[in-house]
Design an enzyme around this catalytic site. Structure first.
Site, PDB file in Angstrom:
ATOM      1  N   CYS A 141      35.560  36.357  34.066  1.00 22.72           N
ATOM      2  CA  CYS A 141      34.688  37.147  34.941  1.00 22.72           C
ATOM      3  C   CYS A 141      34.746  36.629  36.369  1.00 22.72           C
ATOM      4  O   CYS A 141      34.070  35.656  36.716  1.00 22.72           O
ATOM      5  CB  CYS A 141      33.256  37.124  34.417  1.00 22.72           C
ATOM      6  N   CYS A 144      31.432  36.655  38.196  1.00 24.76           N
ATOM      7  CA  CYS A 144      30.483  35.595  37.819  1.00 24.76           C
ATOM      8  C   CYS A 144      30.902  34.258  38.424  1.00 24.76           C
ATOM      9  O   CYS A 144      30.065  33.480  38.858  1.00 24.76           O
ATOM     10  CB  CYS A 144      30.440  35.385  36.315  1.00 24.76           C
ATOM     11  N   ASP A 145      32.196  33.963  38.386  1.00 29.05           N
ATOM     12  CA  ASP A 145      32.644  32.593  38.653  1.00 29.05           C
ATOM     13  C   ASP A 145      33.479  32.418  39.914  1.00 29.05           C
ATOM     14  O   ASP A 145      33.796  31.283  40.290  1.00 29.05           O
ATOM     15  CB  ASP A 145      33.452  32.080  37.440  1.00 29.05           C
TER      16      ASP A 145
END
Ligand code: NDP
Length: 321
Positions: A141, A144-145
């Protein structure tokens, strides 16, 4: 009834747009829905930043906010939202039969109707070095990261719309993004292809696969292989993003529900009906073609309406035409 058993009129598994929409409709129809959220409360949209294509949000909305609002809307009409994961199911073949669902290997729920909205999860390559470094620089992701790799060099695997979109997102944060595509072309839409090809700090490597992810505790590099020539090459990176598609979360239903060869639940005709009476499937768990929040929400609505009609039929068969 023992404390570890509970009868539920409409049990919904999964808390993405499909599950919450099913809950909103089921609650308003007095079906007293209970949702179990699964491992990722809010579903895949909680890993997205901006959702710009959901009708009714002219300025866009961020994924986690949208999911909180959907939960609030479902709760407003009386839905019970519970944290927990279905670990085993015993589905009845009889019209009006009770479906047993075990939560967290502990509590058994007796569901009069069951709505499956368990979604799909990101796929990984399956290399031992990739698995070992998940959480240590390997992620599925970017949204997300990606932030953790600000100003650093990263790589992304995949040639579809997800990979293209995430490469474009990462290019704004990272100094360089190497995109590894196993074929000699991208699968992504023309618009996305044009976008990634026009971004100067994205390098696309066609016919390229990963031989090994390098690094002890954290990702330090990649050994890539040209699948035409067999030639290997190492590059230094700190983050590796995997964007090669998704797998439906249907393992616990195997052998009980009809599925296609890739594990997506098969529904009947235009409905959300499965091969078991009173069991309905909606959202990405039964859709590998559209996979949009709005289509998931649409099928969630259909599942609640199908459940309502089914209950009316088994409760008073003579009154339903
Ligand atoms: P896709 O299945 O479309 O693409 C997967 C990509 O990963 C392909 O390029 C595939 O290669 C590659 N791949 C698969 N397995 C491997 C492997 N083991 N090693 C290396 N590469 C691999 O998945 P997406 O998640 O990209 O998209 C899913 C759906 O969602 C699509 O319909 C897409 O259009 C849609 N979508 C739409 C968006 C939008 O409109 N904004 C954004 C994101 C997704 P190959 O081509 O060789 O099979």
């Amino acid at each position: 009834m023992s404390e570890n058993r509970e009868r539920i009129k409409t049990l919904i598994l999964g808390s993405g747009p499909a599950g919450y929409t099913a809950a909103i409709y089921a609650a308003r129809a007095d079906l007293h829905p209970v949702i179990y959220t699964g491992m990722e409360p809010g579903g895949q949209l909680t890993t997205t930043t901006e959702v710009e294509n959901f009708p009714g949000y002219p300025e866009g909305v961020d994924g986690p906010t949208m999911m909180v609002q959907l939960q609030q809307q479902a709760e407003r009409f009386g839905t019970q939202v519970r944290i927990g994961m279905a670990t085993e199911v015993r589905l009845s073949d009889e019209p009006g039969g009770i479906h047993e669902v075990v939560i967290d290997n502990d509590k058994t729920l007796e569901a009069e109707t069951l709505v499956i909205a368990t979604g799909a999860s990101a796929k990984y390559l399956g290399l031992p070095s990739e698995q070992r470094l998940r959480g240590g620089g390997v992620s599925a992701c970017a949204v997300c990261d990606g932030f953790f790799y600000k100003g650093q060099e990263v790589a992304i695997v995949g040639g579809g719309d997800t990979a293209a979109e995430e490469a474009s997102y990462l290019s704004k944060i990272c100094s360089k993004v190497t995109m590894l595509v196993r074929k000699d072309q991208l699968r992504a839409s023309k618009a996305m292809q044009n976008r990634v090809m026009s971004i100067p700090n994205i390098e696309i490597r066609f016919n390229t696969e990963i031989d090994e992810v390098l690094g002890g505790q954290v990702v330090e590099g990649l050994r890539m292989v040209d699948n035409q020539t067999g030639e290997k090459e190492e590059i230094a990176i700190t983050g590796l993003f995997i964007a090669i598609g998704h797998k439906p979360n249907t393992d616990i239903f195997k052998g009980q529900l009809d599925m296609d060869p890739t594990g997506y639940i098969q529904t009947r005709g235009k409905s959300t009906k499965t091969n078991k009476p009173g069991v309905f499937a909606c959202g990405d768990v039964q859709d590998k073609d559209y996979r949009q929040a709005v289509t998931a929400a649409g099928t969630g609505c259909m599942a609640a309406l199908d459940a309502e009609r089914y209950l009316a039929e088994v409760e008073s068969p003579q009154e339903v035409g």
